[in-house]
Motif scaffolding. Structure first.
Motif, PDB file in Angstrom:
ATOM      1  N   GLY A 110      63.845 -95.561  -2.161  1.00 22.35           N
ATOM      2  CA  GLY A 110      63.680 -95.805  -0.736  1.00 22.35           C
ATOM      3  C   GLY A 110      64.522 -94.849   0.090  1.00 22.35           C
ATOM      4  O   GLY A 110      65.622 -94.469  -0.320  1.00 22.35           O
ATOM      5  N   VAL A 111      64.011 -94.453   1.254  1.00 21.65           N
ATOM      6  CA  VAL A 111      64.763 -93.547   2.113  1.00 21.65           C
ATOM      7  C   VAL A 111      65.215 -94.283   3.369  1.00 21.65           C
ATOM      8  O   VAL A 111      64.497 -95.143   3.903  1.00 21.65           O
ATOM      9  CB  VAL A 111      63.945 -92.296   2.487  1.00 21.65           C
ATOM     10  CG1 VAL A 111      63.670 -91.446   1.271  1.00 21.65           C
ATOM     11  CG2 VAL A 111      62.648 -92.668   3.173  1.00 21.65           C
ATOM     12  N   PRO A 112      66.410 -93.961   3.865  1.00 19.15           N
ATOM     13  CA  PRO A 112      66.876 -94.558   5.122  1.00 19.15           C
ATOM     14  C   PRO A 112      66.043 -94.057   6.294  1.00 19.15           C
ATOM     15  O   PRO A 112      65.309 -93.064   6.183  1.00 19.15           O
ATOM     16  CB  PRO A 112      68.327 -94.067   5.234  1.00 19.15           C
ATOM     17  CG  PRO A 112      68.670 -93.489   3.903  1.00 19.15           C
ATOM     18  CD  PRO A 112      67.385 -93.040   3.278  1.00 19.15           C
ATOM     19  N   VAL A 113      66.193 -94.724   7.418  1.00 22.95           N
ATOM     20  CA  VAL A 113      65.549 -94.244   8.645  1.00 22.95           C
ATOM     21  C   VAL A 113      66.225 -92.968   9.116  1.00 22.95           C
ATOM     22  O   VAL A 113      65.568 -91.972   9.426  1.00 22.95           O
ATOM     23  CB  VAL A 113      65.586 -95.333   9.737  1.00 22.95           C
ATOM     24  CG1 VAL A 113      65.070 -94.788  11.067  1.00 22.95           C
ATOM     25  CG2 VAL A 113      64.749 -96.541   9.313  1.00 22.95           C
ATOM     26  N   VAL A 114      67.548 -93.001   9.199  1.00 14.32           N
ATOM     27  CA  VAL A 114      68.331 -91.820   9.583  1.00 14.32           C
ATOM     28  C   VAL A 114      69.536 -91.711   8.658  1.00 14.32           C
ATOM     29  O   VAL A 114      69.880 -92.651   7.934  1.00 14.32           O
ATOM     30  CB  VAL A 114      68.786 -91.868  11.056  1.00 14.32           C
ATOM     31  CG1 VAL A 114      67.593 -91.857  12.008  1.00 14.32           C
ATOM     32  CG2 VAL A 114      69.668 -93.078  11.319  1.00 14.32           C
TER      33      VAL A 114
END
Length: 312
Positions: A110-114
């Motif tokens: 999963g990737v963070p938003v920022v």
């Protein structure tokens, strides 16, 4: 649903005037490619190139609410959209993006938003920035939007395999949610190859959306919908914000009447200058002016898609 022409020549001409007057180069190039007399993918790619960071990410205001030269995951969906529209989202162009995402992702894909790298630069108060040195935490809001176009184009990458599994688990465990997260989940479900699972998961998601009242089914009755915490007054999502095209799995969530009311409301929301407004918090007049061209293009694409839908 009876065929209705909402994207009239008059409405399209007004939108064109707005985009040629106020649009960024990227939105002008996208408009010329998508609605002009001749497709121009080269122009779209040239405009997108100005937002490319050396490491494979995207920055420089591609996502209007995220400023500065440090690439951020939340800018990637806009880049992939432009590449896909231009017919240029292939393995060669996807590789550096996926490699960069793998570097900033959490161990589960999963990737963070920022990222913490946004901290020195202007950003809205509603986007929390992780502390420097903090372990990345993936979110469905960002990961679902990124994974969807890559899956549609058959891209293969080790990070994408992990990210797809992350999104699938996140969708299966989704409970209390909000419109942007639910929309990202829907984008993923519309693209995932396991269509049998996607249909079942989309049916459950649609039940959540309606039960939690995070869709405005009648624009004349806003009191019947629930604004999520932190949302701006009037920041409602209508049926077409989920089902952006007739082929979306979310189309089955809504009756013909519910969808038609929303589409009529969307068409009528065109402003006197020819553009459509934003509905989220206006934290900067400059970023609002940069966001409206993209919102306008999205409105045109939705109206065109439903105008072209077969009668039912």
């Amino acid at each position: 649903m009876t065929r209705t022409t909402r994207l009239t020549d008059t409405r399209l001409d007004a939108a064109a005037r707005f985009l040629w007057t106020s649009g960024r180069v990227l939105e002008q190039r996208r408009f010329a490619h998508l609605f002009g007399p001749r497709p121009d993918p080269v122009g779209v790619l040239a405009a997108l190139g100005a937002h490319c960071a050396p490491d494979g990410g995207f920055a420089y205001g591609l996502e209007p609410d995220v400023r500065g030269p440090a690439p951020q995951p939340i800018a990637v969906p806009a880049a992939l959209l432009a590449l896909e529209e231009a017919g240029a989202l292939d393995a060669a162009r996807a590789l550096p993006v996926c490699t960069w995402l793998a570097e900033v992702a959490a161990p589960d894909g999963g990737v963070p938003v920022v990222l913490p790298s946004l901290r020195p630069y202007p950003r809205p108060p509603f986007i929390p920035v992780p502390e420097v040195g903090a372990e990345p935490v993936g979110e469905l809001l960002s990961t679902g939007q990124i994974v969807a176009p890559l899956l549609r184009q058959g891209i293969e990458h080790p990070w994408l395999t992990a990210a797809t599994a992350f999104c699938r688990a996140a969708v299966e465990n989704l409970g209390e949610t909000h419109p942007y997260e639910a929309g990202a989940a829907l984008r993923f479900l519309d693209a995932v190859p396991d269509t049998a699972w996607a249909r079942k998961a989309a049916a459950r998601l649609g039940e959540l959306v309606r039960e939690q009242r995070i869709v405005l089914l009648d624009p004349d009755r806003p009191e019947e919908a629930q604004l999520s915490p932190g949302y701006a007054p009037g920041e409602y999502h209508l049926p077409h914000d989920y089902a952006r095209a007739p082929g979306s799995l979310a189309r089955g969530w809504f009756t013909d009447r519910e969808l038609a009311r929303g589409l009529d409301h969307l068409a009528a929301a065109q402003q006197p200058d020819g553009g459509w407004p934003i509905h989220w918090a206006r934290w900067s007049p400059f970023t609002e002016s940069e966001a409206r061209p993209g919102v306008t293009l999205q409105a045109l694409l939705v109206l065109r898609a439903y105008d072209a839908a077969p009668e039912s």
